[in-house]
Design a protein around this motif. Structure first.
Motif, PDB file in Angstrom:
ATOM      1  N   ALA A 283     -11.680  -0.492  13.489  1.00  9.25           N
ATOM      2  CA  ALA A 283     -12.514  -1.619  13.047  1.00  9.25           C
ATOM      3  C   ALA A 283     -11.954  -2.327  11.814  1.00  9.25           C
ATOM      4  N   VAL A 284     -10.632  -2.465  11.760  1.00  8.89           N
ATOM      5  CA  VAL A 284      -9.992  -3.178  10.650  1.00  8.89           C
ATOM      6  C   VAL A 284      -9.899  -4.654  11.021  1.00  8.89           C
ATOM      7  N   GLU A 285     -10.639  -5.473  10.310  1.00  5.55           N
ATOM      8  CA  GLU A 285     -10.579  -6.922  10.518  1.00  5.55           C
ATOM      9  C   GLU A 285      -9.802  -7.614   9.411  1.00  5.55           C
ATOM     10  N   ARG A 286      -9.858  -7.073   8.205  1.00  7.28           N
ATOM     11  CA  ARG A 286      -9.119  -7.629   7.056  1.00  7.28           C
ATOM     12  C   ARG A 286      -8.146  -6.560   6.571  1.00  7.28           C
ATOM     13  N   LEU A 287      -6.858  -6.864   6.671  1.00  7.36           N
ATOM     14  CA  LEU A 287      -5.803  -5.911   6.325  1.00  7.36           C
ATOM     15  C   LEU A 287      -4.947  -6.488   5.202  1.00  7.36           C
ATOM     16  N   LEU A 288      -4.718  -5.705   4.177  1.00  5.31           N
ATOM     17  CA  LEU A 288      -3.859  -6.093   3.071  1.00  5.31           C
ATOM     18  C   LEU A 288      -2.529  -5.378   3.245  1.00  5.31           C
ATOM     19  N   VAL A 289      -1.454  -6.141   3.420  1.00  2.82           N
ATOM     20  CA  VAL A 289      -0.106  -5.581   3.564  1.00  2.82           C
ATOM     21  C   VAL A 289       0.549  -5.647   2.189  1.00  2.82           C
ATOM     22  N   LEU A 290       1.069  -4.507   1.733  1.00  3.81           N
ATOM     23  CA  LEU A 290       1.598  -4.409   0.378  1.00  3.81           C
ATOM     24  C   LEU A 290       3.104  -4.186   0.316  1.00  3.81           C
ATOM     25  N   GLY A 291       3.763  -4.191   1.415  1.00  2.00           N
ATOM     26  CA  GLY A 291       5.212  -3.992   1.377  1.00  2.00           C
ATOM     27  C   GLY A 291       5.576  -2.554   1.626  1.00  2.00           C
ATOM     28  N   GLY A 292       6.762  -2.264   1.459  1.00  2.00           N
ATOM     29  CA  GLY A 292       7.857  -2.922   0.831  1.00  2.00           C
ATOM     30  C   GLY A 292       8.433  -4.109   1.598  1.00  2.00           C
ATOM     31  N   SER A 293       9.600  -4.463   1.122  1.00  2.00           N
ATOM     32  CA  SER A 293      10.221  -5.678   1.612  1.00  2.00           C
ATOM     33  C   SER A 293      10.546  -5.620   3.102  1.00  2.00           C
ATOM     34  N   GLU A 294      10.890  -4.450   3.628  1.00  2.00           N
ATOM     35  CA  GLU A 294      11.191  -4.355   5.070  1.00  2.00           C
ATOM     36  C   GLU A 294       9.950  -4.587   5.909  1.00  2.00           C
ATOM     37  N   LEU A 295       8.831  -4.002   5.513  1.00  2.00           N
ATOM     38  CA  LEU A 295       7.587  -4.209   6.255  1.00  2.00           C
ATOM     39  C   LEU A 295       7.158  -5.659   6.174  1.00  2.00           C
ATOM     40  N   ASN A 296       7.252  -6.256   4.999  1.00  2.00           N
ATOM     41  CA  ASN A 296       6.872  -7.663   4.857  1.00  2.00           C
ATOM     42  C   ASN A 296       7.767  -8.545   5.711  1.00  2.00           C
TER      43      ASN A 296
END
Length: 131
Positions: free
Chosen positions: A118-131
């Motif tokens: 039930a994740v509707e709002r997700l904050l992606v914080l990195g690192g640079s490869e994931l971003n």
């Protein structure tokens, strides 16, 4: 996505794998804590998690570390409550640790997070490869 960078655009201040605490000001860190409280989940790359303080416990319901290599301890505060280790299908090591999720691509992982957690709002914080 929330990410810090140096004035000259670098996303790491030393070598890859160095501690990440020196990036950002105290105000940046406070803002990150506030952002964590407004989302359902936080996603971070596994290498970034490994160089973050072991006491880090984002104030959100679901926490996800993404990467093929684990090395995580299920007792880390990051994995309390609903903490997941997500890796591409077939790349995940079979070790004890946090709950695991395998995915085909990041779109597939987003679908799993939305449908199963039930994740509707997700904050992606990195690192640079994931971003």
């Amino acid at each position: 996505m929330n990410m810090v960078a140096t004035i000259d655009g670098k996303t790491v201040s030393g070598e890859r794998g160095d501690d990440v605490l020196d990036l950002g000001s105290s105000f940046d860190h406070l803002l990150l804590q506030r952002l964590e409280q407004t989302v359902d989940g936080v996603m971070v790359g596994s290498r970034t998690l490994l160089v973050s303080p072991k006491s880090w416990e984002p104030r959100c319901r679901v926490r996800v570390a993404v990467g093929a290599k684990g090395g995580f301890d299920a007792d880390w505060p990051f994995f309390r409550q609903t903490g997941l280790w997500a890796a591409p299908r077939g790349a995940m090591a079979t070790t004890n640790g946090p709950a695991r999720v395998e995915f085909d691509n990041l779109g597939h992982l987003m679908g799993i997070l939305r449908q199963d957690y039930a994740v509707e709002r997700l904050l992606v914080l990195g690192g640079s490869e994931l971003n």
